[in-house]
Structure formats: C-alpha cells, structure tokens
Design a protein around this motif. Sequence first.
Motif, short mmCIF file in Angstrom:
data_model
loop_
_atom_site.label_atom_id
_atom_site.label_comp_id
_atom_site.label_asym_id
_atom_site.label_seq_id
_atom_site.Cartn_x
_atom_site.Cartn_y
_atom_site.Cartn_z
N THR A 149 0.83 -1.20 0.00
CA THR A 149 0.00 0.00 0.00
C THR A 149 0.87 1.25 0.00
OG1 THR A 149 -0.19 0.08 2.42
CG2 THR A 149 -1.94 -1.09 1.21
N ILE A 150 0.26 2.35 -0.43
CA ILE A 150 0.93 3.65 -0.44
C ILE A 150 0.09 4.63 0.36
CG2 ILE A 150 2.23 3.35 -2.59
CD1 ILE A 150 -0.09 4.74 -4.05
N PRO A 151 0.75 5.57 1.06
CA PRO A 151 -0.01 6.54 1.86
C PRO A 151 -0.50 7.71 1.02
CG PRO A 151 2.33 6.84 2.22
CD PRO A 151 2.19 5.65 1.29
N VAL A 152 -1.64 8.25 1.42
CA VAL A 152 -2.15 9.51 0.89
C VAL A 152 -2.09 10.48 2.06
CG1 VAL A 152 -4.11 10.72 -0.13
CG2 VAL A 152 -3.62 8.35 -0.79
N TYR A 153 -1.28 11.54 1.93
CA TYR A 153 -1.04 12.48 3.02
C TYR A 153 -2.06 13.62 2.97
CZ TYR A 153 3.41 10.04 2.98
OH TYR A 153 4.36 9.07 3.00
N ARG A 154 -2.47 14.08 4.16
CA ARG A 154 -3.43 15.18 4.24
C ARG A 154 -2.78 16.40 4.89
NH1 ARG A 154 -8.60 14.10 7.74
NH2 ARG A 154 -7.44 15.11 9.39
N TYR A 155 -3.04 17.57 4.27
CA TYR A 155 -2.55 18.85 4.76
C TYR A 155 -3.71 19.83 4.84
CZ TYR A 155 2.17 17.21 3.74
OH TYR A 155 3.33 16.51 3.72
N PHE A 156 -3.56 20.83 5.68
CA PHE A 156 -4.51 21.93 5.72
C PHE A 156 -3.76 23.21 5.41
CE2 PHE A 156 -6.87 25.33 7.96
CZ PHE A 156 -8.05 25.23 7.25
N ASN A 157 -4.25 23.95 4.43
CA ASN A 157 -3.63 25.22 4.05
C ASN A 157 -4.37 26.33 4.78
OD1 ASN A 157 -3.15 27.72 2.67
ND2 ASN A 157 -2.17 26.53 1.07
N ASP A 158 -3.72 26.91 5.76
CA ASP A 158 -4.37 27.93 6.59
C ASP A 158 -4.53 29.27 5.88
OD1 ASP A 158 -1.67 28.40 6.64
OD2 ASP A 158 -1.54 28.75 8.78
N HIS A 159 -3.87 29.47 4.76
CA HIS A 159 -4.04 30.71 3.99
C HIS A 159 -5.26 30.61 3.08
CE1 HIS A 159 -0.26 32.44 5.32
NE2 HIS A 159 0.31 31.29 5.06
N LYS A 160 -5.49 29.43 2.55
CA LYS A 160 -6.61 29.23 1.63
C LYS A 160 -7.79 28.53 2.29
CE LYS A 160 -3.44 28.97 -2.25
NZ LYS A 160 -2.83 28.15 -3.25
N LEU A 161 -7.61 28.14 3.57
CA LEU A 161 -8.65 27.42 4.32
C LEU A 161 -9.14 26.22 3.52
CD1 LEU A 161 -10.58 30.49 5.74
CD2 LEU A 161 -8.75 29.17 6.82
N ASP A 162 -8.19 25.37 3.21
CA ASP A 162 -8.46 24.28 2.29
C ASP A 162 -7.61 23.06 2.65
OD1 ASP A 162 -9.58 23.38 -0.27
OD2 ASP A 162 -7.48 23.33 -0.88
N TYR A 201 0.78 19.81 8.19
CA TYR A 201 0.69 18.37 7.99
C TYR A 201 -0.29 17.79 9.00
CZ TYR A 201 2.18 13.49 7.77
OH TYR A 201 2.21 12.12 7.63
N GLU A 202 -1.31 17.07 8.52
CA GLU A 202 -2.30 16.46 9.40
C GLU A 202 -2.16 14.95 9.49
OE1 GLU A 202 -5.86 19.72 9.34
OE2 GLU A 202 -6.15 17.95 8.13
N GLY A 203 -1.22 14.37 8.76
CA GLY A 203 -0.97 12.94 8.85
C GLY A 203 -1.40 12.19 7.61
N VAL A 204 -1.33 10.87 7.70
CA VAL A 204 -1.76 10.02 6.60
C VAL A 204 -3.27 9.93 6.66
CG1 VAL A 204 -1.70 7.69 5.63
CG2 VAL A 204 0.39 8.70 6.56
N ALA A 205 -3.92 10.30 5.57
CA ALA A 205 -5.38 10.24 5.52
C ALA A 205 -5.86 8.80 5.36
CB ALA A 205 -5.91 11.11 4.39
N PHE A 206 -5.18 8.06 4.47
CA PHE A 206 -5.55 6.67 4.22
C PHE A 206 -4.47 6.03 3.35
CE2 PHE A 206 -7.65 9.38 1.13
CZ PHE A 206 -7.39 8.79 -0.08
N TYR A 207 -4.61 4.72 3.14
CA TYR A 207 -3.69 3.95 2.31
C TYR A 207 -4.47 3.28 1.18
CZ TYR A 207 -0.35 4.35 6.15
OH TYR A 207 0.50 4.83 7.12
N LEU A 208 -3.82 3.17 0.03
CA LEU A 208 -4.37 2.45 -1.13
C LEU A 208 -3.33 1.46 -1.61
CD1 LEU A 208 -5.68 5.50 -3.20
CD2 LEU A 208 -7.08 3.82 -2.01
N TYR A 209 -3.78 0.41 -2.28
CA TYR A 209 -2.82 -0.48 -2.92
C TYR A 209 -2.27 0.21 -4.15
CZ TYR A 209 -3.06 -4.52 0.02
OH TYR A 209 -2.92 -5.35 1.10
N GLU A 210 -0.97 0.06 -4.36
CA GLU A 210 -0.33 0.69 -5.51
C GLU A 210 -0.62 -0.10 -6.79
OE1 GLU A 210 3.92 2.76 -6.53
OE2 GLU A 210 3.93 1.09 -5.13
#
Length: 193
Positions: free
Chosen positions: A94-107, A134-143
Amino acid sequence: YQQPPQQQPQYQQPPQQQQPQYQQPPPQQEQAPAPPPPTGPAPHKDCAPLFQYLNTDLKDHFYTTNFKELLGGKLHYKFNGVVTGVYAVEHEGTIPVYRYFNDHKLDHAYTLNYHQWGAGHDIKTPEGDRGYTYEGVAFYLYEQPREGLKPVYMFLNAKNQNTIFSLDKTNAGAASKGYKFAGKIGYGGCTPK
C-alpha cells in the motif's frame, strides 16, 4: 674560549609525496530484485470507509477514515457519503495519501508525495504564501491492482490544490467545477467490517 664552527643550514627537500594510485571503484553489487507485489484477493483487515465531506462556504473537500472527526457534518461541512473502502493502516503493497490543511486558503490538500510539503510550513512562492500544516496520513491504497479492488482517481483544482477522489475517471462529482483529472492514484474498494 673557542666558538663553535658555524654550520650552514642545510636545506632539506620535503619528502616526495607519492602520487595516489588510481584504483578502480569496487564492482557494483547487484541489488536484490524488489519483491513482487502482493497478489490474490485484497484483505479486508483494517479496511475503513473513506468518508467524504464538502464545505460549500470554503469549497473544501474533506476526506477521513475516522467518522468521529466530523461526525455527520459539523463546522459547515456537509457529509456526502462514502467514496470507497480504503486502508486505515499500512499493509505490504500500500501507499499513503497524506493530508494537509492550508491555513491561507482554508483548504485541505492531499498528495502521494510527502516531500511536496513535508512536515508543513509557510513558504513564499511567486503565487503567494503557501501555508500547509501536515495532518498525517489520511488513508492507504494499494499501488498495484488486487483482486476485488477498483482504481481510485484524483481530480485536482490547480488554483487551490483542493482534491476530489472518485471511482469514476470521467466524473468528479459534486462541486467539481474547475477540477481537472489528475490520474489514477491507487486501488481501493475493500469491504469494511
């Protein structure tokens, strides 16, 4: 009293340094081939629903495997349902999908490339400030494809890096105006227990 005879200082040449002998680099050791990707049916262990939310005020799509994060919708986020089954923890292949929050764009932004924003920080760019937390790994998918899994596609809004995940490569779904198809990012669709 007799003076000692004067001695002429003798010049001594520095010792000759030997030229280093050129040595051939050691032969490259062959690396062991990468193990083959896992095959057979995809496991259902650690499979979790990928919950999708939309904040229409911010035009922000939000994804999580933890329903308690936004429950049925809060903070102006409306619950849009489950996209597919994904993995909440890493499995071989599996591969990670990383989640971020952009505080300038609120996104919220998602990426497969951790080095795109790393641990998150403010950086100046010609387009302006980019502030990713950086908010962490959101989820994993198989590559690679696995029996029982389907491709998961990503659509991207280049203006704000907002992401939509879909099982349909021709339709990003609700609130997708301005999003472009970015490609297949992996395989999901396991059945959560």
